[in-house]
Design a protein around this motif. Structure first.
Motif, mmCIF file in Angstrom:
data_model
loop_
_atom_site.group_PDB
_atom_site.id
_atom_site.type_symbol
_atom_site.label_atom_id
_atom_site.label_comp_id
_atom_site.label_asym_id
_atom_site.label_seq_id
_atom_site.Cartn_x
_atom_site.Cartn_y
_atom_site.Cartn_z
ATOM 1 N N ALA A 91 0.884 -10.626 -9.418
ATOM 2 C CA ALA A 91 0.197 -9.536 -10.099
ATOM 3 C C ALA A 91 0.964 -9.195 -11.377
ATOM 4 O O ALA A 91 2.186 -9.342 -11.433
ATOM 5 C CB ALA A 91 0.120 -8.313 -9.195
ATOM 6 N N LYS A 125 -3.106 5.419 -1.855
ATOM 7 C CA LYS A 125 -3.567 4.399 -2.798
ATOM 8 C C LYS A 125 -4.166 3.215 -2.047
ATOM 9 O O LYS A 125 -3.914 3.017 -0.859
ATOM 10 C CB LYS A 125 -2.410 3.929 -3.681
ATOM 11 C CG LYS A 125 -1.873 5.003 -4.607
ATOM 12 C CD LYS A 125 -0.876 4.410 -5.596
ATOM 13 C CE LYS A 125 -0.393 5.473 -6.578
ATOM 14 N NZ LYS A 125 0.554 4.900 -7.565
ATOM 15 N N GLU A 126 -4.950 2.445 -2.771
ATOM 16 C CA GLU A 126 -5.532 1.246 -2.180
ATOM 17 C C GLU A 126 -4.500 0.141 -2.049
ATOM 18 O O GLU A 126 -3.495 0.118 -2.768
ATOM 19 C CB GLU A 126 -6.697 0.764 -3.042
ATOM 20 C CG GLU A 126 -7.897 1.689 -3.053
ATOM 21 C CD GLU A 126 -9.089 1.091 -3.756
ATOM 22 O OE1 GLU A 126 -10.148 1.740 -3.755
ATOM 23 O OE2 GLU A 126 -8.966 -0.011 -4.320
ATOM 24 N N ARG A 127 -4.759 -0.750 -1.108
ATOM 25 C CA ARG A 127 -3.886 -1.897 -0.948
ATOM 26 C C ARG A 127 -3.938 -2.768 -2.202
ATOM 27 O O ARG A 127 -5.007 -3.005 -2.750
ATOM 28 C CB ARG A 127 -4.302 -2.706 0.281
ATOM 29 C CG ARG A 127 -3.364 -3.828 0.629
ATOM 30 C CD ARG A 127 -3.745 -4.450 1.948
ATOM 31 N NE ARG A 127 -3.568 -3.506 3.041
ATOM 32 C CZ ARG A 127 -3.835 -3.794 4.306
ATOM 33 N NH1 ARG A 127 -4.313 -4.991 4.631
ATOM 34 N NH2 ARG A 127 -3.649 -2.906 5.243
ATOM 35 N N GLU A 128 -2.773 -3.243 -2.622
ATOM 36 C CA GLU A 128 -2.653 -3.992 -3.875
ATOM 37 C C GLU A 128 -2.024 -5.356 -3.598
ATOM 38 O O GLU A 128 -1.004 -5.440 -2.901
ATOM 39 C CB GLU A 128 -1.776 -3.205 -4.852
ATOM 40 C CG GLU A 128 -1.428 -3.929 -6.130
ATOM 41 C CD GLU A 128 -0.354 -3.210 -6.929
ATOM 42 O OE1 GLU A 128 -0.211 -3.521 -8.121
ATOM 43 O OE2 GLU A 128 0.357 -2.357 -6.366
ATOM 44 N N GLN A 185 0.846 -1.189 0.000
ATOM 45 C CA GLN A 185 0.000 0.000 0.000
ATOM 46 C C GLN A 185 0.877 1.233 0.000
ATOM 47 O O GLN A 185 1.680 1.434 0.920
ATOM 48 C CB GLN A 185 -0.946 0.015 1.195
ATOM 49 C CG GLN A 185 -1.981 1.114 1.131
ATOM 50 C CD GLN A 185 -3.123 0.898 2.102
ATOM 51 O OE1 GLN A 185 -3.002 0.168 3.082
ATOM 52 N NE2 GLN A 185 -4.258 1.531 1.824
#
Length: 121
Positions: free
Chosen positions: A61, A43-46, A39
């Protein structure tokens, strides 16, 4: 008590490498999938990568394929080797445990405290 403890974060220049570790305890390691998430500020957690230690199945990913490698050992530790780091990889990196393979954070119910990775340009 379930514990996931990350370590190995730090500051590295773009193009460099870093390895972060996740030491697990308090649960049956082989029954779970261990994932890495990150994160960045604002920003959003990825989801980054995950591994099922019992058979070595891995998932990445698209943003890190070919640069990051996840692995585990018999000491209940999961590693994330990060090569060719980019400034956009800068984030707090968390490890987490789930019972399913994948990178949906909602599937993970044990979380570590995170370790900071900073990539300078």
């Amino acid at each position: 008590e379930v514990q996931l403890v990350e370590s190995g974060g730090g500051l590295v220049q773009a193009g460099g490498s870093l390895r972060v570790s996740c030491a697990a305890s308090g649960f049956t390691f082989d029954d779970y999938v261990i994932g890495w998430f990150r994160q960045a500020p604002g920003k959003e957690r990825e989801g980054v990568s995950c591994i099922r230690p019992i058979d070595g199945r891995t998932y990445y990913a698209d943003s890190v394929k070919g640069r990051f490698t996840i692995s585990s050992d018999n000491a209940k530790t999961v590693y994330l080797r990060m090569n060719n780091l980019k400034p956009e990889d800068t984030a707090v990196y968390y490890c987490a445990a789930s019972s399913v393979v994948g990178l949906e954070s909602g599937d993970y119910y044990y979380w570590g405290q995170g370790t900071q990775v900073t990539v300078s340009s």
